[in-house]
Enzyme design. Structure first.
Site, PDB file in Angstrom:
ATOM      1  N   GLU A 201       0.853  -1.193   0.000  1.00 39.59           N
ATOM      2  CA  GLU A 201       0.000   0.000   0.000  1.00 39.59           C
ATOM      3  C   GLU A 201       0.890   1.245   0.000  1.00 39.59           C
ATOM      4  OE1 GLU A 201      -2.982  -0.780  -0.415  1.00 39.59           O
ATOM      5  OE2 GLU A 201      -2.864  -2.861   0.255  1.00 39.59           O
ATOM      6  N   HIS A 218      -7.309   1.326  13.970  1.00 41.46           N
ATOM      7  CA  HIS A 218      -8.230   0.197  13.797  1.00 41.46           C
ATOM      8  C   HIS A 218      -7.549  -1.120  14.176  1.00 41.46           C
ATOM      9  CE1 HIS A 218     -11.414  -2.163  11.615  1.00 41.46           C
ATOM     10  NE2 HIS A 218     -10.395  -3.012  11.531  1.00 41.46           N
ATOM     11  N   GLU A 219      -6.370  -1.369  13.605  1.00 40.35           N
ATOM     12  CA  GLU A 219      -5.693  -2.645  13.853  1.00 40.35           C
ATOM     13  C   GLU A 219      -5.317  -2.808  15.319  1.00 40.35           C
ATOM     14  OE1 GLU A 219      -5.738  -4.923  11.675  1.00 40.35           O
ATOM     15  OE2 GLU A 219      -6.463  -3.577  10.102  1.00 40.35           O
ATOM     16  N   ASP A 389      22.850  16.281  39.453  1.00 39.66           N
ATOM     17  CA  ASP A 389      21.852  17.336  39.664  1.00 39.66           C
ATOM     18  C   ASP A 389      20.543  17.050  38.934  1.00 39.66           C
ATOM     19  OD1 ASP A 389      23.629  18.813  41.215  1.00 39.66           O
ATOM     20  OD2 ASP A 389      24.479  19.812  39.456  1.00 39.66           O
TER      21      ASP A 389
END
Length: 477
Positions: A201, A218-219, A389
Site C-alpha cells: 500500500e 483500527h488494527e 543534579d
C-alpha cells in the site's frame, strides 16, 4: 485443482438464482471475488461442501445476506452493484463474523501497561512519521481506558508492529496494492497481539493515499481484543473510510463501549500506580503547590504521567486530570529516599531511575526493582562526581544526559556505557541554559529545564530557549 469445480459450481448456483452482469467475464470475476470475500470474512469455506452436497443455493444467498447486513447494505441476497462496490473497497484483513482462531473467548490483556515495538518501517514515510502515527493511534485507546503504552526498541513486546508484503510468516499473506490493508491478532503470547501492515500500500500522513494513523488505530483495536463493528461510523468498521476528516477524528460511542467492556473506564490501575488510601494523601508540608517560591528536587515522566518530587512527597500529574495529586513517596515506594537529586525514565525499559548522593534506585510502575541501590560510578561517571543534579533520557536516540554543575555527560543506553568526549559544557550545547539545572524532562517536543522556582522551555531543534516559566506552571497556577 480442487478449488476449480467448487468455483464453477458456485457460479452455476448463484447465476441461476439471479442475474449478475451482462458480461460473462464480469460474471466470473464477480463470482471469484464473492467466493474469496465470503471465505475470508464470513466463514464460507467450512460450509461450501454442505451446500454443494445439497445442490441448493440457499446457503450462498444466506451468506450474501449476512455480509450485506453486517456492512449496512440492503439485504437483497444478490450480488448487486452496491455489494460489488463495497467488496472492492480497501479493508482490514480480519474476518467480520464467524470463528477467528485468534479471538476465542473475548481475550484481553491481563495487565494495564502494554509494550509495543515497531519492528521495521515502510519506505513511504519518514521514521518519525511512522512513530508518531503509531503513538497517536495508541493514544486513541489510552484516552478512554486505564491502559498505558510504552515503546521498546528491542526484544519481544506485547504488540509487535511490522510492515510486510505477500506471505510474511503467519500463513495469512497480503494481496498486493488495494483491498487488504493490514491485519492484527487478539491479545495473547507469541504472534497474538501483533499488527501487520501491507507494505504494497502507499502509506501517507494524509488521506491522499492510505492513512497510516487511521489503519493503525483500527488494527490496534484488534490487538487490544476488539472485533469488527457493524456500525459504519465506528473506527472498528472493517472497510477503510478514505473520506475521514482527520482534524475531527474521534472514536464512536460503539468503539468506546466495546473497549470499555474489556478494560473499564480511565482510572488508575495497579499496573501503573496504585493510588493509596485517602489517609496517605497528605497536605503538603513544604511550600504549597502554587507558591511563587516552589522548586522541585527532581522531575520524571512515568508511563505518560509526570512526577514532581519535593522533599518526601511528590505531585502526580496526569493528562486525564486537570489537577495534580499529592502523595508521600513512601506510600508508593517504601525504600526510595526523600530529598532526591534526580530522576529520569527509560521508556523502552519501562523503568524510572532515582538518584540521591552517589547511589541510584530503579522502579517499574509501583514495583521497586531488586539489585538496587547501585553506585553512580557503575555508570562510568568519574570518582570526582559525588552526585547528579538532573538527568533525562532521549528515547529516540537512546541516550541519557547526566547534568552535574555546569557540565553534562552522555550515556549510551544501547551499549550501557558512558560516551567518549564528555563532559561538555551545558551552556555550549544548550544555549540559554546558563544556571545550574535542578531537574529536566521532555514534553511536546521541548525540554524543560528547572532551576529554582523557574523553568526554561528549550527547543532542541532550534537550540534555543523559547519561554521562561514558573516551575509550578504545570499545576494550573
Amino acid at each position: 485443482m480442487k478449488g476449480l469445480p467448487v468455483l464453477l459450481w458456485l457460479c452455476v448456483v448463484v447465476c441461476s438464482s439471479y442475474p449478475l452482469h451482462d458480461s460473462a467475464r464480469d460474471d466470473d470475476a464477480g463470482m471469484e471475488l464473492l467466493q474469496k470475500y465470503l471465505e475470508n470474512y464470513y466463514g464460507l469455506a467450512k460450509d461450501v461442501k454442505q451446500f454443494i452436497k445439497k445442490k441448493d443455493s440457499s446457503l450462498i444467498v444466506k451468506k450474501i445476506q449476512e455480509m450485506q447486513k453486517f456492512l449496512g447494505l440492503e439485504m437483497t441476497g444478490k450480488l448487486d452493484s452496491n455489494t460489488m462496490e463495497l467488496m472492492h473497497k480497501p479493508r482490514c484483513g480480519v474476518p467480520d463474523v464467524g470463528g477467528f482462531s485468534t479471538f476465542p473467548g473475548s481475550p484481553k490483556w491481563r495487565k494495564s501497561h502494554i509494550t509495543y515495538r515497531i519492528v521495521n518501517y515502510t519506505p513511504d514515510l519518514p521514521r518519525q512519521s511512522v512513530d508518531s502515527a503509531i503513538e497517536k493511534a495508541l493514544k486513541v485507546w489510552e484516552e478512554v481506558t486505564p491502559l498505558t503504552f510504552s515503546r521498546i526498541s528491542e526484544g519481544e513486546a506485547d504488540i509487535m508492529i511490522s510492515f510486510a508484503v505477500g506471505e510474511h510468516g503467519d500463513f495469512v499473506p497480503f494481496d498486493g496494492p488495494g483491498t487488504v490493508l493490514a491485519h492484527a491478532y487478539a491479545p495473547g503470547p507469541g504472534i497474538n497481539g501483533d499488527a501487520h501492515f501491507d507494505d504494497d500500500e502507499r502509506w501517507t500522513e494524509d488521506v491522499t493515499g492510505t492513512n497510516l494513523f487511521l489503519v493503525a488505530a483500527h488494527e490496534l483495536g484488534h490487538s487490544l481484543g476488539l472485533y469488527h463493528s457493524a456500525k459504519a461510523e465506528a473506527l472498528m468498521y472493517p472497510v477503510y473510510k478514505s473520506s475521514t476528516d482527520l482534524s475531527r477524528f474521534h472514536l464512536s460511542q460503539d468503539d468506546v463501549d466495546g473497549i470499555q467492556s474489556l478494560y473499564g473506564t480511565p482510572t488508575a490501575s495497579p499496573d501503573v500506580l496504585v493510588v493509596p488510601t485517602k489517609s496517605n494523601s497528605l497536605e503538603p508540608e513544604t511550600s504549597p503547590m502554587c507558591s511563587s517560591t516552589l522548586f522541585f528536587d527532581a522531575v520524571s515522566t512515568l508511563r505518560g504521567e509526570v512526577l514532581f518530587f519535593k522533599d518526601r512527597h511528590f505531585w502526580r500529574k496526569s493528562l486525564r486530570t486537570p489537577e495534580p495529586e499529592f502523595y508521600l513517596i513512601s506510600s508508593f515506594w517504601p525504600s526510595l529516599p526523600s530529598n532526591m537529586d534526580a530522576a529520569y525514565e527509560v521508556t523502552n525499559r519501562d523503568t524510572v531511575f532515582i538518584f540521591k548522593g552517589n547511589q541510584f534506585w530503579a522502579i517499574r510502575g509501583h514495583e521497586e526493582l531488586a539489585g538496587y541501590p547501585k553506585s553512580i560510578h557503575t555508570l562510568g561517571l568519574p570518582a570526582t562526581v559525588k552526585k547528579i543534579d538532573a538527568a533525562i533520557s532521549n528515547k529516540e536516540k537512546r541516550k541519557t544526559y547526566f547534568f552535574v554543575e555546569d557540565k553534562y555527560w552522555r550515556f549510551d543506553e544501547k551499549k550501557q556505557s558512558m560516551e567518549p568526549g564528555f563532559p561538555r559544557k551545558i551552556a555550549e550545547d544548550f544555549p540559554g541554559v546558563d544556571s545550574r539545572v535542578d531537574a529536566v524532562f521532555e514534553a511536546f517536543g521541548f525540554l524543560y529545564f528547572f532551576s529554582g522556582s523557574s523553568q526554561l522551555e528549550f527547543d532542541p531543534n532550534a537550540k534555543k530557549v523559547t519561554h521562561i516559566l514558573k516551575s509550578n506552571s504545570w499545576f494550573n497556577c
